[in-house]
Scaffold this active site. Structure first.
Site, short mmCIF file in Angstrom:
data_model
loop_
_atom_site.label_atom_id
_atom_site.label_comp_id
_atom_site.label_asym_id
_atom_site.label_seq_id
_atom_site.Cartn_x
_atom_site.Cartn_y
_atom_site.Cartn_z
N LYS A 13 -107.82 90.37 69.41
CA LYS A 13 -109.16 90.88 69.74
C LYS A 13 -109.57 90.42 71.14
O LYS A 13 -110.03 91.21 71.96
CB LYS A 13 -110.20 90.38 68.71
CG LYS A 13 -109.91 90.78 67.28
CD LYS A 13 -110.97 90.28 66.32
CE LYS A 13 -111.08 88.78 66.20
NZ LYS A 13 -109.88 88.10 65.64
N ARG A 88 -118.76 89.38 60.97
CA ARG A 88 -117.65 88.85 60.18
C ARG A 88 -117.99 88.76 58.70
O ARG A 88 -117.15 88.32 57.90
CB ARG A 88 -117.35 87.43 60.67
CG ARG A 88 -116.14 87.32 61.55
CD ARG A 88 -116.13 85.88 62.03
NE ARG A 88 -114.82 85.40 62.26
CZ ARG A 88 -114.29 85.30 63.48
NH1 ARG A 88 -114.94 85.72 64.53
NH2 ARG A 88 -113.10 84.81 63.63
N ARG A 122 -100.13 80.07 70.85
CA ARG A 122 -101.22 80.39 71.79
C ARG A 122 -101.57 79.19 72.66
O ARG A 122 -101.61 78.06 72.20
CB ARG A 122 -102.46 80.83 71.02
CG ARG A 122 -103.66 81.02 71.95
CD ARG A 122 -104.75 81.85 71.36
NE ARG A 122 -105.34 81.25 70.17
CZ ARG A 122 -106.32 81.83 69.48
NH1 ARG A 122 -106.78 82.99 69.86
NH2 ARG A 122 -106.79 81.24 68.40
N ARG A 152 -105.75 75.34 71.14
CA ARG A 152 -107.08 75.32 70.51
C ARG A 152 -107.03 74.43 69.27
O ARG A 152 -106.09 74.55 68.47
CB ARG A 152 -107.48 76.76 70.12
CG ARG A 152 -108.76 77.20 70.82
CD ARG A 152 -109.02 78.65 70.62
NE ARG A 152 -109.40 79.00 69.25
CZ ARG A 152 -109.79 80.22 68.89
NH1 ARG A 152 -109.85 81.19 69.78
NH2 ARG A 152 -110.10 80.48 67.64
N ARG A 163 -108.32 79.95 57.94
CA ARG A 163 -108.98 81.06 58.66
C ARG A 163 -108.53 82.40 58.10
O ARG A 163 -109.32 83.34 58.00
CB ARG A 163 -108.66 80.97 60.16
CG ARG A 163 -109.44 79.87 60.86
CD ARG A 163 -108.83 79.47 62.18
NE ARG A 163 -108.84 80.51 63.18
CZ ARG A 163 -108.09 80.49 64.28
NH1 ARG A 163 -107.27 79.50 64.51
NH2 ARG A 163 -108.17 81.47 65.14
P1 AP5 Z 1 -105.96 86.55 70.83
O1 AP5 Z 1 -106.25 87.71 71.72
O2 AP5 Z 1 -106.43 85.20 71.27
O3 AP5 Z 1 -106.41 86.88 69.34
P2 AP5 Z 1 -107.86 86.91 68.67
O4 AP5 Z 1 -107.87 88.01 67.69
O5 AP5 Z 1 -108.93 86.91 69.74
O6 AP5 Z 1 -107.78 85.52 67.92
P3 AP5 Z 1 -108.84 84.39 67.67
O7 AP5 Z 1 -108.07 83.25 67.04
O8 AP5 Z 1 -109.63 84.04 68.90
O9 AP5 Z 1 -109.76 85.03 66.64
P4 AP5 Z 1 -110.60 84.35 65.63
O10 AP5 Z 1 -111.36 85.50 65.12
O11 AP5 Z 1 -109.94 83.51 64.61
O12 AP5 Z 1 -111.40 83.24 66.50
P5 AP5 Z 1 -112.82 83.22 67.17
O13 AP5 Z 1 -112.68 82.53 68.45
O14 AP5 Z 1 -113.47 84.56 67.13
O15 AP5 Z 1 -104.36 86.52 70.60
C1 AP5 Z 1 -103.75 85.49 69.80
C2 AP5 Z 1 -102.38 85.14 70.42
O16 AP5 Z 1 -101.51 86.27 70.29
C3 AP5 Z 1 -102.42 84.80 71.92
O17 AP5 Z 1 -101.46 83.80 72.20
C4 AP5 Z 1 -102.03 86.13 72.60
O18 AP5 Z 1 -101.41 85.91 73.85
C5 AP5 Z 1 -101.07 86.72 71.58
N1 AP5 Z 1 -101.11 88.19 71.52
C6 AP5 Z 1 -102.20 88.98 71.67
N2 AP5 Z 1 -101.87 90.29 71.55
C7 AP5 Z 1 -100.52 90.30 71.31
C8 AP5 Z 1 -99.58 91.36 71.09
N3 AP5 Z 1 -99.95 92.67 71.08
N4 AP5 Z 1 -98.28 91.02 70.85
C9 AP5 Z 1 -97.88 89.71 70.87
N5 AP5 Z 1 -98.73 88.67 71.09
C10 AP5 Z 1 -100.04 88.97 71.30
O19 AP5 Z 1 -113.63 82.31 66.15
C11 AP5 Z 1 -113.32 80.95 65.98
C12 AP5 Z 1 -114.17 80.37 64.86
O20 AP5 Z 1 -115.57 80.48 65.21
C13 AP5 Z 1 -114.06 81.07 63.51
O21 AP5 Z 1 -112.96 80.58 62.75
C14 AP5 Z 1 -115.42 80.74 62.87
O22 AP5 Z 1 -115.44 79.44 62.36
C15 AP5 Z 1 -116.36 80.79 64.07
N6 AP5 Z 1 -116.96 82.14 64.26
C16 AP5 Z 1 -116.74 83.00 65.30
N7 AP5 Z 1 -117.43 84.14 65.12
C17 AP5 Z 1 -118.11 83.98 63.95
C18 AP5 Z 1 -118.98 84.85 63.21
N8 AP5 Z 1 -119.28 86.08 63.63
N9 AP5 Z 1 -119.46 84.38 62.03
C19 AP5 Z 1 -119.18 83.14 61.59
N10 AP5 Z 1 -118.35 82.28 62.23
C20 AP5 Z 1 -117.82 82.72 63.39
#
Ligand code: AP5
Length: 207
Positions: A13, A88, A122, A152, A163
């Protein structure tokens, strides 16, 4: 241009959102990034959020909704925005419906087995927030901006498992919610970053 990127942790994402905001000039609203900024600044909200993030649980809806509502009032959202990692939960989705009418929800679909490999490799930049994967870094340990890359804290094996469970229980039902509204578009997220982005552009271009 009022878009949501939906998908499991590590679906790509953030990677796709960074490319899309550059291409379309919309505001990037990542609730994960916003929470990490609060943690870095050691605010009360950040300290509260950290206790949930470290466990792989979701931060309570009221905290997130207050934060997003304020963010959507900022002037850069007037030309459009891309919500990354929000909503979410069904409560968040229903609250968002009361504030804005979305044009499109892009569901980036990646199976669980790919997620663990992606997140264990990552590396992120603590300064500019850029995201990398060790498979394409060729041993490099610094960001293009010069800062040292880090892992991270919530990318450890147990937290990733939590997660993923949280995603299946609380976030995946949003796929059906938005499909019923007729605004969901599915993208195969297992392809290369460039191929996924071609799919994203094809979908956003028509929304
Ligand atoms: P990346 O692009 O970083 O993936 P992502 O989907 O953004 O992953 P996140 O871990 O950031 O998502 P998340 O939803 O768990 O965390 P968030 O920060 O939102 O890619 C991942 C890896 O794959 C990278 O190394 C990249 O290079 C690689 N990659 C990408 N595309 C690729 C491809 N096509 N092929 C191969 N490799 C690829 O949230 C963190 C925490 O915050 C949550 O756990 C929760 O506790 C809290 N939180 C955030 N938002 C909310 C909400 N709305 N409600 C409640 N809690 C929330």
């Amino acid at each position: 241009m009022r878009w949501v990127f939906l998908g499991p942790p590590g679906a790509g994402k953030g990677t796709q959102a960074a490319m899309a905001v550059k291409a379309y000039g919309v505001a990037h609203i990542s609730t994960g990034d916003m929470l990490r900024e609060q943690i870095k600044a050691q605010t009360d909200l950040g300290q509260k959020a950290k206790s949930y993030i470290d466990k792989g649980a979701l931060v309570p809806d009221d905290v997130i909704l207050g934060m997003v509502e304020e963010r959507l009032k900022q002037s850069d959202c007037e030309k459009g925005f891309l919500l990354d990692g929000f909503p979410r939960t069904l409560v968040q989705a229903q609250a968002l419906d009361k504030i804005v009418e979305l044009d499109c929800v892009v569901n980036i679909d990646v199976p669980d087995e790919n997620i663990v490999r992606r997140l264990s490799g990552r590396r992120v930049c603590p300064d500019c927030g850029a995201t990398y994967h060790i498979s394409t870094l060729n041993g490099k340990e610094t960001c293009d901006c010069g800062a040292s890359l880090v892992i991270r804290p919530d990318d450890n094996e147990q937290t990733v498992k939590n997660r993923l469970n949280t995603y299946h229980e609380q976030t995946k039902p949003l796929i059906g919610y938005y499909r019923e509204k007729g605004i969901l578009r599915d993208i195969d997220g297992t392809r290369s970053v460039e191929d996924v982005f071609s799919g994203v552009k094809a979908v956003l271009g028509e929304s």
